[in-house]
Design a protein around this motif. Structure first.
Motif, PDB file in Angstrom:
ATOM      1  N   ALA A 125      51.918 -48.732  32.436  1.00  0.00           N
ATOM      2  CA  ALA A 125      50.577 -49.566  32.439  1.00  0.00           C
ATOM      3  C   ALA A 125      49.650 -48.995  31.741  1.00  0.00           C
ATOM      4  CB  ALA A 125      50.230 -50.098  33.808  1.00  0.00           C
ATOM      5  N   ARG A 126      49.334 -47.614  32.097  1.00  0.00           N
ATOM      6  CA  ARG A 126      48.215 -47.028  31.366  1.00  0.00           C
ATOM      7  C   ARG A 126      48.701 -46.706  29.824  1.00  0.00           C
ATOM      8  NH1 ARG A 126      45.918 -41.121  33.376  1.00  0.00           N
ATOM      9  NH2 ARG A 126      43.977 -41.344  31.896  1.00  0.00           N
ATOM     10  N   GLU A 127      49.956 -46.575  29.536  1.00  0.00           N
ATOM     11  CA  GLU A 127      50.578 -46.425  28.226  1.00  0.00           C
ATOM     12  C   GLU A 127      50.068 -47.500  27.594  1.00  0.00           C
ATOM     13  OE1 GLU A 127      54.858 -45.755  26.014  1.00  0.00           O
ATOM     14  OE2 GLU A 127      54.285 -44.644  28.141  1.00  0.00           O
ATOM     15  N   ARG A 128      50.551 -48.672  27.945  1.00  0.00           N
ATOM     16  CA  ARG A 128      50.022 -50.000  27.159  1.00  0.00           C
ATOM     17  C   ARG A 128      48.554 -50.213  27.219  1.00  0.00           C
ATOM     18  NH1 ARG A 128      54.047 -51.925  30.861  1.00  0.00           N
ATOM     19  NH2 ARG A 128      52.719 -52.484  32.261  1.00  0.00           N
ATOM     20  N   ARG A 129      47.730 -50.065  28.160  1.00  0.00           N
ATOM     21  CA  ARG A 129      46.191 -50.123  28.107  1.00  0.00           C
ATOM     22  C   ARG A 129      45.675 -49.068  26.795  1.00  0.00           C
ATOM     23  NH1 ARG A 129      46.034 -49.656  33.451  1.00  0.00           N
ATOM     24  NH2 ARG A 129      45.360 -47.445  33.516  1.00  0.00           N
ATOM     25  N   LEU A 130      46.179 -47.864  26.688  1.00  0.00           N
ATOM     26  CA  LEU A 130      45.822 -46.940  25.652  1.00  0.00           C
ATOM     27  C   LEU A 130      46.437 -47.591  24.199  1.00  0.00           C
ATOM     28  CD1 LEU A 130      46.831 -43.548  27.339  1.00  0.00           C
ATOM     29  CD2 LEU A 130      44.492 -44.222  26.971  1.00  0.00           C
ATOM     30  N   GLN A 131      47.485 -48.041  24.185  1.00  0.00           N
ATOM     31  CA  GLN A 131      47.995 -48.573  23.021  1.00  0.00           C
ATOM     32  C   GLN A 131      47.110 -49.729  22.612  1.00  0.00           C
ATOM     33  OE1 GLN A 131      52.071 -49.504  23.773  1.00  0.00           O
ATOM     34  NE2 GLN A 131      52.602 -47.445  23.385  1.00  0.00           N
ATOM     35  N   ALA A 132      46.742 -50.627  23.506  1.00  0.00           N
ATOM     36  CA  ALA A 132      45.805 -51.709  23.103  1.00  0.00           C
ATOM     37  C   ALA A 132      44.485 -51.154  22.683  1.00  0.00           C
ATOM     38  CB  ALA A 132      45.823 -52.546  24.454  1.00  0.00           C
ATOM     39  N   MET A 133      43.719 -50.313  23.395  1.00  0.00           N
ATOM     40  CA  MET A 133      42.576 -49.559  22.828  1.00  0.00           C
ATOM     41  C   MET A 133      42.845 -48.915  21.700  1.00  0.00           C
ATOM     42  SD  MET A 133      41.177 -47.518  26.348  1.00  0.00           S
ATOM     43  CE  MET A 133      40.013 -46.911  25.571  1.00  0.00           C
ATOM     44  N   ALA A 134      43.929 -48.310  21.311  1.00  0.00           N
ATOM     45  CA  ALA A 134      44.119 -47.853  19.969  1.00  0.00           C
ATOM     46  C   ALA A 134      44.204 -48.810  18.980  1.00  0.00           C
ATOM     47  CB  ALA A 134      45.235 -46.909  19.823  1.00  0.00           C
ATOM     48  N   ARG A 135      44.690 -50.104  19.296  1.00  0.00           N
ATOM     49  CA  ARG A 135      44.818 -51.073  18.386  1.00  0.00           C
ATOM     50  C   ARG A 135      43.384 -51.796  18.125  1.00  0.00           C
ATOM     51  NH1 ARG A 135      49.748 -52.011  20.866  1.00  0.00           N
ATOM     52  NH2 ARG A 135      48.808 -53.538  22.146  1.00  0.00           N
TER      53      ARG A 135
END
Length: 139
Positions: A125-135
Motif C-alpha cells: 500500500a505504501r509502495e502504491r502511494r509513493l508511486q502515485a506521488m512520484a507521478r
C-alpha cells in the motif's frame, strides 16, 4: 531553474522556483557594488527542457545526510551514498546511488549500523502511494 521551491499550486497553476543567475551584472551599463538582495521576486521566461531520464524516488525522510539505508541480498543494512537531484513535497528524487529493484529501508532505525541484520517487510500500500506521488497523482 535550479529547483522547485514548494511544488505546484494546482489552483493558480503556478510554481515557486529557485533560479540561479550566472553573472547577474554582465549586461549592466554601470558597475555598482551591491550586496546580495536575498529573496527577490523577478520574472523568468522558462525554456523547454529535455525529458528527464527515469530516476528513483524515495520519501525525503529516508535520506540521511546524503545516504539511504539499503538492504542487501542477505537482509543486512547497507549505508549507500546517493545524490539527490531535487526534493518535491515529501519525495527525494535520487540522481545517483540507487538502481531499479534496490531495496531501501524506510523506517527510522536507531541505531542504524552498517551490516546489521534486518527483517525486511514489503508494504504494498505504501509502495502504491509513493508511486502515485512520484507521478503527481496524490498529495
Amino acid at each position: 531553474m535550479t529547483r522547485l521551491a514548494s511544488g505546484l499550486d494546482r489552483s493558480t497553476r503556478t510554481a515557486r522556483v529557485v533560479v540561479t543567475v550566472d553573472k547577474p551584472y554582465r549586461h549592466a551599463r554601470r558597475r555598482i557594488a551591491t550586496r546580495s538582495a536575498g529573496a527577490c521576486t523577478c520574472g523568468v521566461r522558462p525554456s523547454r527542457a529535455e525529458p528527464q531520464t527515469a530516476a528513483s524516488a524515495v520519501p525525503a525522510a529516508a535520506v540521511h545526510e546524503g545516504e539511504v539505508y539499503g538492504v542487501d541480498d542477505q537482509d543486512r543494512l547497507q549505508r549507500r551514498p546517493v545524490t539527490v537531484a531535487f526534493e518535491q513535497q515529501d519525495l527525494a528524487v535520487i540522481r545517483e546511488g540507487l538502481a531499479p529493484g534496490d531495496r531501501v529501508n524506510l523506517d527510522d532505525l536507531v541505531p542504524a549500523l552498517q551490516g546489521m541484520a534486518v527483517k525486511p517487510r514489503r508494504d504494498a500500500a505504501r509502495e502504491r502511494r509513493l508511486q502515485a506521488m512520484a507521478r503527481g497523482e496524490a498529495p
